[in-house]
Design an enzyme around this catalytic site. Structure first.
Site, short mmCIF file in Angstrom:
data_model
loop_
_atom_site.label_atom_id
_atom_site.label_comp_id
_atom_site.label_asym_id
_atom_site.label_seq_id
_atom_site.Cartn_x
_atom_site.Cartn_y
_atom_site.Cartn_z
N LYS A 74 16.98 15.24 -17.90
CA LYS A 74 15.88 15.85 -17.13
C LYS A 74 15.43 17.16 -17.80
O LYS A 74 14.24 17.41 -17.96
CB LYS A 74 16.34 16.13 -15.69
N GLN A 118 21.44 18.07 -8.27
CA GLN A 118 21.90 16.77 -8.76
C GLN A 118 22.99 16.20 -7.84
O GLN A 118 23.97 16.88 -7.54
CB GLN A 118 22.43 16.90 -10.19
N ASP A 141 12.51 16.35 -5.23
CA ASP A 141 13.17 15.06 -5.02
C ASP A 141 12.63 14.35 -3.78
O ASP A 141 12.94 13.18 -3.55
CB ASP A 141 14.69 15.26 -4.87
#
Ligand code: NDP
Length: 307
Positions: A74, A118, A141
């Site tokens: 990422k 994460q 997200d």
């Protein structure tokens, strides 16, 4: 020539004539590379206008090797397109409060447009508390209830990366959604539910299946668009596929041989499907491309840019 733009009827005609054609491969890796190129141009242009680049804070807690790889990918993608992405690595012993403190810092930081924690988090951490702390306008997200609510209402908001990436892939390959029957296998908050809502918001007729669904194969065979997001390696074989269907394989599992496997038995299903995503190289790269799209959307919002 494949079928993704021509649909099931053409496929069936060819089958009747005894011509078998393999499914189109929907190459998410190549598409994501194209999208990253477009993002780099967009970011260069907008950064001049706004006076700063977009910023994404990816918070990594602990030593899980898979999470380290995902986060590295990422951050690498961010650097490639010119998004500022500071490294925030907290030890596995970090308390919930320490993680909340890091989130608060980035919630206040005007150089940061998106915050991503994460997953999975170490088991002692209160995951829901952590995800709720991210300011909804920085929730790239799309897991915050405020953004999930907007999705249910069909209003613009930040949407989970994997399902949004699937819609982008369908659109870029010109696979029609409106009026089609979509079957989503999986009902998680991260993939299945937002996927079903996005398809519904695009006027598909949607069936959601899960581990208690009876005769899963019969449900799946109704699908013009089948999204497999169950995390059961290679469970979806030809019995689950309507001839000519578009098959989106979200699943990622590592086999005993160390290779990545999807939920779909690729070699078998590609002989009957109209179009199919591979694993690896399908939805995985699209998820990262979409994370950057979400970050750029949040940046535009923070900079007051609408068009
Ligand atoms: P979850 O484990 O949270 O959800 C799995 C879902 O599949 C559940 O709703 C479960 O049903 C359903 N399910 C499990 N087994 C069966 C079965 N035998 N028949 C029917 N339904 C079943 O997983 P996620 O949604 O987080 O992820 C799904 C897969 O996608 C995983 O392989 C994951 O690694 C992958 N993934 C890939 C991403 C990418 O970038 N490509 C990103 C995110 C995830 P129930 O609710 O009844 O338990």
């Amino acid at each position: 020539m494949g079928y993704s733009e021509r649909g099931n009827q053409e496929w069936q005609k060819d089958q009747e004539k005894g011509q078998t054609t393999m499914a189109d491969i929907l190459d998410g890796k190549a598409l994501a590379a194209t999208i990253h190129g477009e993002q780099a141009e967009k970011v260069a242009f907008l950064s001049k206008k706004v006076g700063r680049p977009p910023g994404l804070a990816v918070i990594l807690v602990g030593d899980d090797p898979a999470s380290h790889t995902y986060v590295a990918n990422k951050r690498k993608a961010c650097h490639r397109v010119g998004i500022y992405a500071p490294d925030i690595n907290l030890p596995a012993s970090a308390t919930t409060d320490a993680i909340l403190e890091a989130i608060d810092t980035f919630n206040r930081d005007p150089a940061i447009d998106g915050i991503l924690v994460q997953l999975p988090l170490p088991s002692h951490v209160a995951k829901d508390k952590v995800l709720l702390r991210i300011s909804p306008d920085k929730d790239v997200d799309g897991f915050h209830p405020a953004n999930l609510g907007l999705l249910v209402a069909g209003e613009p908001g930040l949407v989970a990366c994997t399902p949004r990436g699937v819609i982008t892939l369908l659109d870029r390959f010109k696979i029609p959604i409106a009026g089609k029957h979509a079957v989503v296998i999986g009902r998680s908050l991260i993939v299945g539910k937002p996927m079903a809502l996005l398809l519904l918001n695009r006027d598909a007729t949607v069936t959601i299946c899960h581990s208690k669904t009876s005769d899963l194969a019969a449900q799946a065979r109704q699908a013009d668009i089948l999204v497999a997001a169950l995390g059961r390696p290679e469970m979806i074989g030809r019995d689950y596929i309507k001839p000519g269907a578009t098959v989106i394989d979200v699943g990622i599992s590592r086999g005993t041989d160390g290779k990545l496997k999807g939920d779909v038995l690729f070699e078998e299903v590609r002989q009957i499907a109209g179009a199919i995503t591979p694993v690896p190289g399908g939805i995985g790269p699209m998820t990262i491309a979409t994370l950057l799209d979400n970050t750029i959307d949040a940046y535009r919002f923070h900079a007051g840019l609408t068009a």
